[in-house]
Design a protein around this motif. Structure first.
Motif, PDB file in Angstrom:
ATOM      1  N   LEU A 214       0.831  -1.216   0.000  1.00 47.23           N
ATOM      2  CA  LEU A 214       0.000   0.000   0.000  1.00 47.23           C
ATOM      3  C   LEU A 214       0.858   1.256   0.000  1.00 47.23           C
ATOM      4  O   LEU A 214       0.486   2.273  -0.601  1.00 47.23           O
ATOM      5  N   LEU A 215       2.029   1.197   0.662  1.00 51.75           N
ATOM      6  CA  LEU A 215       2.952   2.342   0.596  1.00 51.75           C
ATOM      7  C   LEU A 215       3.389   2.550  -0.853  1.00 51.75           C
ATOM      8  O   LEU A 215       3.429   3.682  -1.359  1.00 51.75           O
ATOM      9  N   ALA A 216       3.693   1.429  -1.524  1.00 46.41           N
ATOM     10  CA  ALA A 216       4.115   1.524  -2.929  1.00 46.41           C
ATOM     11  C   ALA A 216       2.968   2.037  -3.798  1.00 46.41           C
ATOM     12  O   ALA A 216       3.178   2.855  -4.706  1.00 46.41           O
ATOM     13  N   ALA A 217       1.755   1.579  -3.509  1.00 48.67           N
ATOM     14  CA  ALA A 217       0.589   2.022  -4.305  1.00 48.67           C
ATOM     15  C   ALA A 217       0.379   3.530  -4.122  1.00 48.67           C
ATOM     16  O   ALA A 217       0.079   4.239  -5.086  1.00 48.67           O
ATOM     17  N   CYS A 223       1.779  10.235  -4.191  1.00 50.97           N
ATOM     18  CA  CYS A 223       1.606  10.774  -2.826  1.00 50.97           C
ATOM     19  C   CYS A 223       2.916  10.710  -2.047  1.00 50.97           C
ATOM     20  O   CYS A 223       3.806   9.937  -2.371  1.00 50.97           O
ATOM     21  N   LYS A 224       2.970  11.529  -0.980  1.00 50.71           N
ATOM     22  CA  LYS A 224       4.038  11.374   0.009  1.00 50.71           C
ATOM     23  C   LYS A 224       3.517  10.354   1.024  1.00 50.71           C
ATOM     24  O   LYS A 224       2.312  10.268   1.242  1.00 50.71           O
ATOM     25  N   VAL A 225       4.428   9.588   1.614  1.00 50.28           N
ATOM     26  CA  VAL A 225       3.939   8.528   2.498  1.00 50.28           C
ATOM     27  C   VAL A 225       4.584   8.586   3.875  1.00 50.28           C
ATOM     28  O   VAL A 225       5.684   9.118   4.044  1.00 50.28           O
ATOM     29  N   MET A 226       3.870   7.999   4.845  1.00 48.89           N
ATOM     30  CA  MET A 226       4.344   7.900   6.232  1.00 48.89           C
ATOM     31  C   MET A 226       4.097   6.457   6.660  1.00 48.89           C
ATOM     32  O   MET A 226       2.962   5.979   6.602  1.00 48.89           O
ATOM     33  N   ASP A 227       5.161   5.769   7.023  1.00 55.04           N
ATOM     34  CA  ASP A 227       5.036   4.352   7.402  1.00 55.04           C
ATOM     35  C   ASP A 227       4.806   4.259   8.912  1.00 55.04           C
ATOM     36  O   ASP A 227       5.683   4.594   9.697  1.00 55.04           O
ATOM     37  N   GLY A 326      -8.000  -7.131   5.582  1.00 51.78           N
ATOM     38  CA  GLY A 326      -6.641  -7.670   5.726  1.00 51.78           C
ATOM     39  C   GLY A 326      -6.194  -8.572   4.590  1.00 51.78           C
ATOM     40  O   GLY A 326      -5.005  -8.612   4.253  1.00 51.78           O
ATOM     41  N   ASN A 327      -7.116  -9.305   3.991  1.00 50.13           N
ATOM     42  CA  ASN A 327      -6.678 -10.179   2.894  1.00 50.13           C
ATOM     43  C   ASN A 327      -5.962  -9.325   1.855  1.00 50.13           C
ATOM     44  O   ASN A 327      -6.520  -8.316   1.397  1.00 50.13           O
ATOM     45  N   PRO A 328      -4.730  -9.714   1.479  1.00 45.92           N
ATOM     46  CA  PRO A 328      -3.925  -8.829   0.620  1.00 45.92           C
ATOM     47  C   PRO A 328      -4.605  -8.417  -0.677  1.00 45.92           C
ATOM     48  O   PRO A 328      -4.509  -7.259  -1.080  1.00 45.92           O
ATOM     49  N   VAL A 329      -5.318  -9.325  -1.318  1.00 44.77           N
ATOM     50  CA  VAL A 329      -5.969  -8.952  -2.585  1.00 44.77           C
ATOM     51  C   VAL A 329      -7.106  -7.974  -2.315  1.00 44.77           C
ATOM     52  O   VAL A 329      -7.282  -6.978  -3.038  1.00 44.77           O
ATOM     53  N   SER A 330      -7.849  -8.207  -1.237  1.00 47.50           N
ATOM     54  CA  SER A 330      -8.941  -7.287  -0.885  1.00 47.50           C
ATOM     55  C   SER A 330      -8.365  -5.902  -0.625  1.00 47.50           C
ATOM     56  O   SER A 330      -8.957  -4.881  -1.010  1.00 47.50           O
ATOM     57  N   SER A 331      -7.208  -5.857   0.018  1.00 45.53           N
ATOM     58  CA  SER A 331      -6.553  -4.580   0.324  1.00 45.53           C
ATOM     59  C   SER A 331      -6.209  -3.807  -0.940  1.00 45.53           C
ATOM     60  O   SER A 331      -6.565  -2.635  -1.071  1.00 45.53           O
ATOM     61  N   ILE A 332      -5.544  -4.454  -1.871  1.00 43.42           N
ATOM     62  CA  ILE A 332      -5.072  -3.714  -3.046  1.00 43.42           C
ATOM     63  C   ILE A 332      -6.231  -3.424  -4.003  1.00 43.42           C
ATOM     64  O   ILE A 332      -6.264  -2.367  -4.636  1.00 43.42           O
ATOM     65  N   VAL A 339      -9.831   4.034  -2.839  1.00 41.86           N
ATOM     66  CA  VAL A 339      -8.866   4.991  -2.279  1.00 41.86           C
ATOM     67  C   VAL A 339      -8.233   5.830  -3.392  1.00 41.86           C
ATOM     68  O   VAL A 339      -8.140   7.056  -3.289  1.00 41.86           O
ATOM     69  N   LEU A 340      -7.807   5.172  -4.451  1.00 39.77           N
ATOM     70  CA  LEU A 340      -7.077   5.877  -5.515  1.00 39.77           C
ATOM     71  C   LEU A 340      -7.861   7.062  -6.101  1.00 39.77           C
ATOM     72  O   LEU A 340      -7.300   8.159  -6.232  1.00 39.77           O
ATOM     73  N   PRO A 341      -9.154   6.901  -6.436  1.00 37.67           N
ATOM     74  CA  PRO A 341      -9.886   8.075  -6.945  1.00 37.67           C
ATOM     75  C   PRO A 341      -9.863   9.243  -5.950  1.00 37.67           C
ATOM     76  O   PRO A 341      -9.764  10.404  -6.364  1.00 37.67           O
ATOM     77  N   CYS A 342      -9.943   8.947  -4.657  1.00 39.40           N
ATOM     78  CA  CYS A 342      -9.918  10.041  -3.658  1.00 39.40           C
ATOM     79  C   CYS A 342      -8.543  10.706  -3.624  1.00 39.40           C
ATOM     80  O   CYS A 342      -8.445  11.939  -3.527  1.00 39.40           O
ATOM     81  N   LEU A 343      -7.481   9.899  -3.697  1.00 37.52           N
ATOM     82  CA  LEU A 343      -6.128  10.489  -3.706  1.00 37.52           C
ATOM     83  C   LEU A 343      -5.971  11.387  -4.932  1.00 37.52           C
ATOM     84  O   LEU A 343      -5.381  12.471  -4.867  1.00 37.52           O
ATOM     85  N   ARG A 344      -6.490  10.910  -6.064  1.00 34.92           N
ATOM     86  CA  ARG A 344      -6.393  11.705  -7.298  1.00 34.92           C
ATOM     87  C   ARG A 344      -7.182  13.011  -7.155  1.00 34.92           C
ATOM     88  O   ARG A 344      -6.725  14.057  -7.604  1.00 34.92           O
ATOM     89  N   LYS A 345      -8.371  12.928  -6.555  1.00 32.66           N
ATOM     90  CA  LYS A 345      -9.166  14.159  -6.395  1.00 32.66           C
ATOM     91  C   LYS A 345      -8.413  15.145  -5.500  1.00 32.66           C
ATOM     92  O   LYS A 345      -8.353  16.337  -5.793  1.00 32.66           O
ATOM     93  N   MET A 346      -7.836  14.646  -4.400  1.00 33.39           N
ATOM     94  CA  MET A 346      -7.056  15.526  -3.511  1.00 33.39           C
ATOM     95  C   MET A 346      -5.916  16.195  -4.265  1.00 33.39           C
ATOM     96  O   MET A 346      -5.585  17.356  -4.039  1.00 33.39           O
ATOM     97  N   ALA A 347      -5.304  15.419  -5.159  1.00 34.53           N
ATOM     98  CA  ALA A 347      -4.133  15.919  -5.896  1.00 34.53           C
ATOM     99  C   ALA A 347      -4.526  16.783  -7.079  1.00 34.53           C
ATOM    100  O   ALA A 347      -3.667  17.192  -7.858  1.00 34.53           O
ATOM    101  N   GLY A 348      -5.836  17.027  -7.247  1.00 35.85           N
ATOM    102  CA  GLY A 348      -6.273  17.984  -8.266  1.00 35.85           C
ATOM    103  C   GLY A 348      -6.745  17.377  -9.569  1.00 35.85           C
ATOM    104  O   GLY A 348      -7.021  18.114 -10.511  1.00 35.85           O
TER     105      GLY A 348
END
Ligand SMILES: Nc1nc2c(c(=O)[nH]1)N[C@H]1C(S)=C(S)[C@@H](COP(=O)(O)OP(=O)(O)OC[C@H]3O[C@@H](n4cnc5c(N)ncnc54)[C@H](O)[C@@H]3O)O[C@H]1N2
Ligand code: MOO
Length: 459
Positions: A214-217, A223-227, A326-332, A339-348
């Motif tokens: 998810l950090l890589a995604a 995005c900038k990330v915080m682990d 938690g299931n890895p496929v469900s996560s990604i 999540v991705l559409p929201c990150l894109r909207k935040m980023a303009g």
């Protein structure tokens, strides 16, 4: 409230709700070389025309079109990056591609249409023009023909790819306003999780795959990330990491695990305690317990009160929290879909949703009776019926195999999610379905060209 008590929402509803709660971030001024992947927050104009002078398109000779063919002496040379003298009638000038065409000349004749002659008695080079330019202006780029002075080279809302970096360099925009990159904090939850570097899996443990993934995604979404590391299934551990995300100024917190029905599924109650849970159950496979909440949290930076330097007031800001299963496929998969559409909207991004194409399935696929499924597939371009015609081709969607939400191998080389309806039936191979793109199709596999059948090859 436990997962069972949440109302099911559909994926389009989950996307609409989370996008509605998402706002575009403010802007920052950055060096143009740092702007790759970001969205432009102001129009960028060209301060001067390009080329800034009439420029030669060819290596050859600057001529007066009306003088046509014949033998000429070469008055001077114009190399790219120098300022030429005036060309007098009856002579020509040697010129290189990109050099400024001298005043007096109105066409360029390429070298291939000329012939070197023996030098004149005064030592001057002489050249024969064998084939004249066909019109005035031939092989000359007029001033401003590529970019006019004052032209809008980038529009507010444009995404900066390498070509846009080149444009910014061209117009001398050494810094520009871009929409800020979201700061995304990521944590994994679960007593069973070990750091990915763990050499041994003893006592029911597994390695934490979701956090690095998810950090890589988030990174690849610009995005900038915080682990935030791994939180064990204890309220105190989750609480401590949530506070780190808040204090660290995260715009988004992504958790994985702990959102289902078990006694140790503590993420939903934690989010309810601190904010508002908008949905906690989505009719989709994989990813059913996906949870989304908003928290109004203290600003990490103090905001100066109007006028008084010493007096700082503490404002609040909105943090989005996505509790991924938690299931890895469900996560990604839920990351890509919600999540991705929201990150894109935040980023303009103006159009933050995933792009959709049609694909023809390559295998029979058993549908889920209850939940619409996002079936991982690899799209490639299949040629038309005669095996040769690219224009009549279509996307072929090959399943990545077993689709259990624990089987992360089903995401390997997947570039699309086939949108399959819930039904008690099997979707036969060869069906046309819609597919959401989750990776760059520029990297899709190239299908092998079938070997030519002897005697049948077209001439
Ligand atoms: N009684 C029910 N149980 C479950 C239901 C249900 O409706 N009723 N839903 C199932 C579904 S669907 C999903 S999806 C999972 C999601 O559960 P959680 O989000 O609570 O996740 P965990 O239980 O913590 O983990 C599930 C699974 O994934 C592994 N995992 C967790 N985190 C990681 C990680 N960071 N890296 C790699 N693998 C991870 C974990 O070990 C489990 O195997 O719930 C079902 N249960
Ligand atoms: O929703 Mo879960 O992801 O089916 O395993």
């Amino acid at each position: 409230m436990p997962e069972a008590l949440y109302k099911f929402v559909s994926i389009p509803e989950a996307q609409a709700i989370s996008l509605r709660e998402t706002a575009c971030l403010g802007s920052d001024t950055v060096a143009f070389t740092e702007a790759l992947g970001q969205v432009v927050a102001e129009d960028v104009l060209a301060p001067e025309p390009l080329p800034p002078f009439p420029a030669s398109i060819k290596d050859g000779y600057a001529v007066r079109f009306a003088e046509g063919t014949g033998d000429f002496s070469v008055a001077f040379e114009v190399l790219a990056g120098t300022l030429p003298a005036k060309l007098e009638p009856g002579s020509i000038a040697y010129i290189t591609t990109g050099a400024a065409v001298p005043s007096g000349a109105d066409a360029v004749v390429q070298i291939e249409n000329t012939e070197q002659l023996p030098p004149a008695a005064d030592g001057k080079r002489r050249v024969r023009i064998k084939q004249a330019a066909s019109c005035a202006g031939e092989d000359i780029r007029p001033t401003g023909s590529d970019i006019k002075a004052g032209a809008q080279v980038l529009r507010r809302g444009d995404l900066i790819d390498p070509a846009e970096i080149g444009l910014l360099a061209t117009v001398g925009a050494s810094s520009l306003k871009v929409v800020k990159q979201p700061l995304v904090a990521v944590m994994s939850t679960g007593d069973e999780l070990l750091e990915p570097g763990a050499s041994q899996l003893d006592g029911g443990k597994i390695r934490d795959a979701n956090r690095p993934m998810l950090l890589a995604a988030a990174c690849s979404a610009g995005c900038k990330v915080m682990d935030l590391g791994i939180a064990t299934d204890r309220v105190g551990q989750l609480e401590q990491r949530l506070q780190s995300a808040i204090k660290g100024g995260a715009d988004v917190l992504i958790t994985s695990g702990g959102v289902s029905m078990g006694d140790k599924d503590l993420v939903k109650p934690l989010l309810e305690h601190h904010g508002r849970v908008h949905f906690g159950k989505v009719r989709m496979k994989p990813g059913k317990p996906l949870t989304f909440a908003t928290l109004d949290v203290p600003c990490s930076e103090s905001i100066p009160d109007s006028g008084t330097e010493a007096n700082f007031s503490q404002g609040t800001r909105r943090m989005l929290v996505f509790g991924l299963p938690g299931n890895p496929v469900s996560s990604i998969v839920t990351f890509k879909l919600v999540v991705l559409p929201c990150l894109r909207k935040m980023a303009g991004w103006q159009e933050p949703g995933l792009r959709r194409v049609h694909a023809r399935t390559q295998q029979d696929i058993k549908l889920d009776a209850v939940r619409p499924e996002y079936h991982r597939a690899t799209l490639s371009w299949a040629r038309g019926p005669d095996g040769a015609d690219d224009l009549q081709g279509e996307f072929a969607g090959a399943s990545t195999g077993g689709q259990l939400s624990s089987r992360l191998l089903s995401m390997r080389s997947a570039n699309a999610l086939l949108e399959l309806p819930a039904a008690k039936s099997v979707l036969p191979a060869g069906s046309t379905v819609s597919a959401l793109l989750i990776e760059d199709l520029g990297k899709m596999p190239i299908p092998e060209v079938p070997p030519e059948t002897p005697g049948l090859s077209s001439s």
